[in-house]
Write an enzyme that holds these catalytic residues in place. Structure first.
Site, PDB file in Angstrom:
ATOM      1  N   GLU A  82     -10.082  -6.349  -4.720  1.00  0.00           N
ATOM      2  CA  GLU A  82      -8.992  -7.353  -5.038  1.00  0.00           C
ATOM      3  C   GLU A  82      -9.279  -8.237  -6.204  1.00  0.00           C
ATOM      4  OE1 GLU A  82      -6.367  -8.590  -2.258  1.00  0.00           O
ATOM      5  OE2 GLU A  82      -6.273  -6.759  -0.735  1.00  0.00           O
ATOM      6  N   TYR A 120       0.808  -4.525 -10.610  1.00  0.00           N
ATOM      7  CA  TYR A 120      -0.087  -5.075  -9.836  1.00  0.00           C
ATOM      8  C   TYR A 120      -1.459  -4.004 -10.106  1.00  0.00           C
ATOM      9  CZ  TYR A 120      -2.967  -6.452  -5.957  1.00  0.00           C
ATOM     10  OH  TYR A 120      -4.021  -6.553  -5.022  1.00  0.00           O
ATOM     11  N   GLU A 122      -5.792  -4.116 -10.052  1.00  0.00           N
ATOM     12  CA  GLU A 122      -6.962  -4.695  -9.362  1.00  0.00           C
ATOM     13  C   GLU A 122      -8.352  -4.056 -10.203  1.00  0.00           C
ATOM     14  OE1 GLU A 122      -7.705  -4.278  -5.212  1.00  0.00           O
ATOM     15  OE2 GLU A 122      -5.508  -4.663  -4.796  1.00  0.00           O
ATOM     16  N   HIS A 173     -11.011   1.090  -2.412  1.00  0.00           N
ATOM     17  CA  HIS A 173     -10.199   0.153  -1.985  1.00  0.00           C
ATOM     18  C   HIS A 173      -8.737   1.035  -1.561  1.00  0.00           C
ATOM     19  CE1 HIS A 173      -7.221  -3.580  -1.793  1.00  0.00           C
ATOM     20  NE2 HIS A 173      -7.205  -3.048  -0.429  1.00  0.00           N
ATOM     21  N   ASP A 207     -13.102  -1.449   1.448  1.00  0.00           N
ATOM     22  CA  ASP A 207     -11.938  -1.450   2.286  1.00  0.00           C
ATOM     23  C   ASP A 207     -11.142  -0.164   2.398  1.00  0.00           C
ATOM     24  OD1 ASP A 207      -9.721  -2.385   3.678  1.00  0.00           O
ATOM     25  OD2 ASP A 207      -8.870  -3.504   2.508  1.00  0.00           O
ATOM     26  N   ASP A 252     -12.945  -2.274   6.960  1.00  0.00           N
ATOM     27  CA  ASP A 252     -14.184  -2.222   5.889  1.00  0.00           C
ATOM     28  C   ASP A 252     -15.298  -1.362   6.450  1.00  0.00           C
ATOM     29  OD1 ASP A 252     -13.069  -4.751   3.726  1.00  0.00           O
ATOM     30  OD2 ASP A 252     -12.490  -4.995   5.703  1.00  0.00           O
ATOM     31  N   HIS A 290     -10.684 -11.125   4.996  1.00  0.00           N
ATOM     32  CA  HIS A 290     -11.665  -9.900   5.434  1.00  0.00           C
ATOM     33  C   HIS A 290     -12.911 -10.641   5.683  1.00  0.00           C
ATOM     34  CE1 HIS A 290      -9.273  -6.129   4.664  1.00  0.00           C
ATOM     35  NE2 HIS A 290      -8.643  -7.027   4.002  1.00  0.00           N
TER      36      HIS A 290
END
Length: 330
Positions: A82, A120, A122, A173, A207, A252, A290
């Site tokens: 992230e 969006y 990452e 992720h 994650d 995770d 997290h």
């Protein structure tokens, strides 16, 4: 840190010894103590941390930066997830402060390109101690069927170990909307990695959203990574990797595969950074929702340490206690 792996041995036998051997055995701890004082075997810690929308503005907040640095300084390799910083300045700032924090560095980083299906995006970012490990090779998995929202960014690292000189890390992720699909596709990534680097041990980590509403226990048990032999999930299903007191989910995970890596595990679990750093839940949530997850591997090359004055004097103090047949001749 809650330990999710126990490599303890069973109770040893007590063989009969002659009086002479018994007498000599009484002094073996002293000899072992000298050896331990002269050197130690370091564990190698690999971590995965969803840093929850890591931006430059977030890192620039002093208390956030300080806590992130303390978290990252515990690990020899960390896979950050992230990372959404479009400026490209957040990670260099983190690295700069890490290298100022203590003498455990220097640290370097390896970053993927921005990944995602929409505006969006990452990045996966590896942060690692460059005097203990180096990147040998890396590549972004070619997701031809668009099964992943953020396809794995695979990297092969050296390790300071004679038993396990290199290791492949495969981070992921997942998107909560397609956890089953992505985790089953992760098995295909593993197969590709195994063909590319035959015989290499592999760690899948990140994650995974592998619990609670995102993935039921029944669906979890049906994954290829659970039904196929050889995979060791060292972050257990009952582990809590979430900061909020209102949740208890093992989102995770760290999964090991290989002939050597599982036997080298010293400990594994989630790192409760709010408890360790005495943060309130509100303060901790400014960092992430997290916990980092981590695994410690034994088998590092022994590191010589300077002997203290007490260690230098110890042989002369122990000499009178040695059996006469072992003491130097007059």
């Amino acid at each position: 840190m809650s330990l999710g792996w126990n490599g303890g041995l069973g109770p040893p036998g007590v063989p009969w010894r002659s009086p002479g051997r018994q007498h000599a055995a009484m002094h073996r701890p002293a000899v072992l103590l000298l050896v331990l004082l002269a050197s130690s075997t370091e564990a190698f810690r690999i971590c995965a941390f969803n840093a929850q929308r890591l931006t430059l503005a977030k890192v620039a907040r002093e208390h956030v930066l300080d806590t992130l640095v303390r978290i990252l300084a515990r690990c020899d390799i960390t896979v950050l997830q992230e990372v959404v910083d479009s400026s490209g300045s957040a990670i260099p700032l983190l690295i700069r402060e890490l290298n100022r924090f203590d003498d455990s560095g220097p640290y370097e980083h390896l970053s993927s390109s921005p990944l995602g299906r929409s505006t969006y995006m990452e990045k996966y970012v590896y942060i690692y101690r460059s005097h203990k490990t180096q990147v040998l090779q890396s590549y972004l998995y070619k997701d031809l069927d668009d099964l992943f929202a953020r396809e794995p960014f695979v990297a092969k690292f050296t390790l300071p170990s004679k038993v396990l000189p290199s290791l492949v890390l495969v981070p992921l992720h997942t998107t909560p909307k397609a956890v089953d699909q992505e985790l089953n596709a992760l098995y295909d990534v593993f197969l590709e990695v195994s063909q590319l680097w035959p015989g290499e041990d592999v760690i899948l980590l990140g994650d995974f959203n592998a619990d609670c509403a995102s993935l039921t226990k029944k669906r979890l048990g049906e994954l290829a990574l659970r039904t196929q032999e050889g995979f060791h999930w060292v972050i257990g299903d009952r582990e809590d990797t979430t900061v909020r007191s209102s949740t208890h989910c093992a989102y995770d995970r760290i999964v090991l595969y290989g002939e050597r890596c599982p036997s080298l595990v010293r400990a594994a679990g989630a790192f409760d950074f709010p408890g360790s750093f005495q943060l309130t839940e509100e303060q901790a949530l400014a960092i992430s929702d997290h916990y980092p997850v981590e695994v410690e591997l034994n088998g590092a090359v022994p590191r010589a340490r300077p002997l203290s004055l007490a260690a230098l004097l110890l042989p002369s103090l122990l000499l009178p206690l040695l059996p006469s047949q072992l003491a130097p001749a007059a």
